[in-house]
Design an enzyme around this catalytic site. Sequence first.
Site, short mmCIF file in Angstrom:
data_model
loop_
_atom_site.label_atom_id
_atom_site.label_comp_id
_atom_site.label_asym_id
_atom_site.label_seq_id
_atom_site.Cartn_x
_atom_site.Cartn_y
_atom_site.Cartn_z
N SER A 298 -26.17 21.60 11.48
CA SER A 298 -25.34 21.19 12.40
C SER A 298 -25.69 20.87 13.64
CB SER A 298 -24.21 22.40 12.31
OG SER A 298 -23.60 22.57 10.96
N HIS A 349 -23.53 24.18 17.67
CA HIS A 349 -22.94 23.08 17.92
C HIS A 349 -23.06 22.44 19.33
CE1 HIS A 349 -20.29 23.94 14.05
NE2 HIS A 349 -21.60 23.76 13.97
#
Length: 525
Positions: A298, A349
Site C-alpha cells: 500500500s 498510506h
Amino acid sequence: MNRLTLSLRFWEIVYHLVVKEKMRVIHISEHSNEVWIEDDRKEPYQIIRLAQKDLDWSNQLKADVKKTHERARQVRKQLGLRQANVVNVIISPYPPVDDYSQTVDQPLPFSAGGKQQQRTILVTLDALTNTFFPLATEWKLHAMPTFIEPESVEEEESMLRSLRYAVQQSSEKRHEDERKLFFYGKPVFTYIMISCILVMYAVVEHFGSSTNPQSLITFGAKFNPLILEGEWWRFFSAMFLHIGILHLFMNSLALFYLGGAVERIFGTTRFILIYFLAGLSGSVASFAFNENVSAGASGAIFGCFGALLYFGFRYRRLFFRTMGMNVIVILVINLAFGFMVPMVDNGAHIGGLVGGFVASAIVGLPKHKNQLKQLLAFFGGIAALTALLYYAYDQEETGDSYAVYYQIGIEHMRSDQFEEARPYFERVVHSESVRDEELLAQSYFQLGSIEITVENYGEAESYLENTVELSPEFFEGQYNLAVVYYYQGKYERAYEQLQVAKELNPDHEQAIELEEELSRHIEAS
C-alpha cells in the site's frame, strides 16, 4: 476585400496564436471557418473561439453569440476549465449595418452571479495591420500577427493552404508530444512486482496463513519490536506480503493500473526508485505511528499516487485534461476510508504518498532534467526520512504491539504446543513498555497454565499470584491459584483462595468439588 482575403487574415491570426504563441488547438470546424483555442500559456487560462463571418445584420451576430455560448459550456466542461472565461472573436469584412453595440458590449455569464463570462469581440478587416492587432495587449502576445498582401489569387490560395497545414502540423505535433509523455516506458517492473507479490502470498499460505500474525512476522511483516531489535530489513520485506485474499486482490489491481501508468510515464529505472523509496517511506511512517503488525504494498501504491501528483504539478493542464480528477477523487476516497476504518494503516498510506511525490522530484521526468531542483528534493527527502526514523526509534513504546505476541502464544496453546507458546508470553511479561494490566494478567495466567501442565507448581504459583494481583476479578486466575496451592499440599491456603474465587462465581461445579475435597483434607489433618 473578398472572402479569400478574409480567410487568409483569419488563418494568419490562427497561425500566430498556435505556432508562434504556442496556444493549443481544441477544435477546427469541418469548413475551416471556426477554430477553438485554449490559451494555456499561464493562468488564468481562457478559451478563445475564432470565427470568420459575413455579418449583414445584428440579429445574425446575436444568433452566433447564443450558439457559441451553448457550445462554450460543453467545451469548458470537456476541458475541465469551469473557471475559464471565453473570448468569442468574430472576424468579419464589415460590421452589421444596424446597431450591434449591445451584443458585443455586454458579457454573458455562465451561471447566475458567476464571475466566468463570455465576451464577444467583432474585428473587421480594416482593424488588422502588421502593427496593430486589437487583442495583442490583452492576450499578452509576444508579437503582432503578420499579415501579408499576396500579389495574386494563386499566391493567396497557396498561402492559405500553407497556413492551414502549418497549424494542423503544429497541433498534431503538440498532441503527439503530449501522448509521448504518457508512453515513455513499458510496465515491465509492474508485472514483475505483481508476480513477486502473488508468489509470496502462495508461499505464506503454503507454510501457514496470510491472516496469521505469526506467519506474517516469520516471512518479514513490519513488526515494531523486532525492528527495534535490529531487523530493519522488514521495512522492505513487508512490501511483498499481504493479509488475506481481498487485500492481495485490491493491491494487485491498484498496482496494475497505477504502477503501470507511472512506469509508462517515468520509465522502468525511475519507477523502481520511486516504488521502493515510496514503500520505504510508507513502512517507516507505519513504524512511527502504528504499532500493529502490518504488511502490503500500500505504501508503494500510494507512492504511485504521489508520482502522478508530481506529474500533475509539472503538467497541470495536461493532468487535469486527462486523468487528473479521477486520480484525485480516488486518492481522497482511499485516504478518507483509511481515517474511518481503524484497521487501515493510514500512516503507511500518507508516508508512501509523500515519499512517492518526493522520489519523483528526485528522479525527475524523462528528458526534463533540473539538477538543482533534483538535488534539493534529494537532500530534503533524506532529511525528512532521517527525522521520521529518529522520531520512530526515539519514541516510547506503548506496548500495544506486544498484544501480537500474546495472540501468537494463544494460537500455540490451542494446538497444545505449550513450550512453543511460552517464549511469546514471556516477551509480554518481561517487556518494560507494556502498560496494559489486563494483557499482563492474561500473559501471566497462560504462563501459569503452562507450568501446571509440566507440574512445576512453584513457578505456576508465582505467575498466578501476579495474575490475581493485576486482575482481582479474574475468576480463572483465582481458581487456578487455589488449584496450585492444593497440588502443593497447602490445603488451608488453597481453601482461603478458593473462597475468593467462589465469590466471583459461586456456582462453578469444579470449584464446589474442590471445596469439598479441601474440606476433607483439612478435617483429616
